[in-house]
Design an enzyme around this catalytic site. Structure first.
Site, PDB file in Angstrom:
ATOM      1  N   CYS A 129     -30.382  16.478   6.271  1.00 47.58           N
ATOM      2  CA  CYS A 129     -31.600  16.989   6.909  1.00 47.58           C
ATOM      3  C   CYS A 129     -32.737  15.979   6.926  1.00 47.58           C
ATOM      4  CB  CYS A 129     -32.051  18.271   6.221  1.00 47.58           C
ATOM      5  SG  CYS A 129     -32.026  18.209   4.435  1.00 47.58           S
ATOM      6  N   HIS A 246     -39.257  18.918   5.418  1.00 48.40           N
ATOM      7  CA  HIS A 246     -39.237  17.577   4.827  1.00 48.40           C
ATOM      8  C   HIS A 246     -40.196  16.669   5.589  1.00 48.40           C
ATOM      9  CE1 HIS A 246     -35.962  19.054   2.598  1.00 48.40           C
ATOM     10  NE2 HIS A 246     -34.956  18.362   3.107  1.00 48.40           N
ATOM     11  N   ASN A 319     -36.502  21.379   7.732  1.00 46.97           N
ATOM     12  CA  ASN A 319     -35.155  20.979   7.313  1.00 46.97           C
ATOM     13  C   ASN A 319     -34.111  22.062   7.514  1.00 46.97           C
ATOM     14  OD1 ASN A 319     -36.911  21.962   4.991  1.00 46.97           O
ATOM     15  ND2 ASN A 319     -34.894  22.172   4.041  1.00 46.97           N
TER      16      ASN A 319
END
Length: 342
Positions: A129, A246, A319
């Protein structure tokens, strides 16, 4: 697109839940959907498309008559079940790291290397991810110049651990702020280091060279997806107390200078990238704005002060969506659109 049958292994997990949501919002043409999870979730009921689906445990023959199987349940489960589904005639889209570096398995981000999926042999891998948003950004830049070195430092949310990561963060934050409160009953499975009010410069196990497996995944996966086997790439992957999304600080060295304004133009034209870059007005990507969104957000684009041929930028990406479920469902859509379901 023609209709197809779908199986989801890990349907009750964080990524599986998002995958089901995306199937509904994108009107994915599934004429049947079967949900699989661990025995402890067997019998759980999930409403999807106006119907109540019952979660099954994996059993012999369960993948028969299913066209596409999405697996997001950990590497051990993928290693065991992907070949079983493949043998049953399914096309497997796998979210684990087990098959990513297998030369016979395409590792695909649809905006970057979709054509590599055409020759699949029944298993298709999606990247880590943190790799997906990075390769999209780099692919936009390399349309105009050659990239020679990349430094990517990640700030990864606790949902990368799974649903338990979110529960642990909430429970630990509650305990820190209200010491007399009872811990959450769902807080089992914590990482060794505390998540709340902390940053952890370790994701996955350390290797002999001092890097973690997560950092090495980013290097190897980026090289494979971009078909740049000698790309110099180094990363430090950090867990931060954010539930979802993220972020990454990225430095890119190129063979010749590129102005930040030109880089923003390339990012704006690239499918799946959205530029938010107005620092004077506090305009830059953050997890709170990227969570729940499909695009990868790019900002803080500037010339690298240490290299006249370099650029620095900041990216944020959900993510659970583009880092996992969205990427997978885009591949499933393309299998149907391109008639690559074979």
């Amino acid at each position: 697109m023609r209709a197809c049958s779908i199986g989801i292994v890990g349907a009750t997990g964080a990524v599986g839940e998002v995958f089901l949501n995306l199937m509904e919002t994108r009107s994915f043409p599934a004429d049947s959907v079967r949900l699989f999870a661990s025995p402890r979730s067997e019998g759980r009921k999930i409403v999807f498309g106006g119907q109540t689906l019952v979660v099954e445990k994996v059993a012999p023959g369960c993948f028969d008559n299913i066209d596409i199987v999405f697996i997001s349940a950990g590497g051990d489960i993928s290693f065991e079940l992907a070949p079983v589904a493949q043998k049953a005639g399914c096309v497997v889209i796998d979210d684990s790291s087990v098959f990513r570096m297998d030369p016979a398995v395409p590792l695909v981000v649809p905006e970057v290397n979709l054509s590599s999926m055409e020759s699949h042999k029944g298993i298709i891998a999606i990247p880590n991810c943190s790799t997906t948003p990075l390769v999209m950004m780099l692919d936009a830049l390399r349309a105009e110049t050659q990239i020679i070195r990349v430094i990517a430092d990640t700030y990864q949310s606790v949902s990368g651990i799974g649903r338990a990561g979110i529960e642990n963060l909430r429970s630990q934050a509650q305990q820190a702020l209200l010491p007399d409160s009872s811990p959450s009953p769902d807080s089992a499975g914590s990482e060794d280091d505390p998540l709340a009010f902390n940053v952890i410069p370790r994701i996955d196990a350390f290797m002999e060279n001092g890097y973690t497996k997560e950092e090495w995944k980013m290097r190897n996966e980026t090289r494979k997806i971009l078909d740049m086997p000698n790309l110099a790439l180094s990363s430090t992957c950090v867990r931060v107390p954010v539930e979802i999304t993220h972020s990454e600080a990225v430095h890119v060295d190129m063979v010749r200078p590129m102005t930040p304004s030109r880089a923003r133009e390339l990012f704006t034209k690239y499918p799946g990238l959205t530029v938010i870059d107005n620092p004077k007005e506090n305009g830059y990507p953050m997890p709170v704005m990227a969570t729940g969104k499909d695009d990868v957000f790019v900002g803080r684009v500037r010339q690298d002060a240490s290299n006249e041929n370099g650029l620095a930028a900041w990216i944020a990406s959900d993510n659970l969506r583009k880092g996992a479920a969205l990427n997978a469902i885009q591949l499933a859509e393309q299998l149907l659109q391109q008639d690559w379901l074979h």
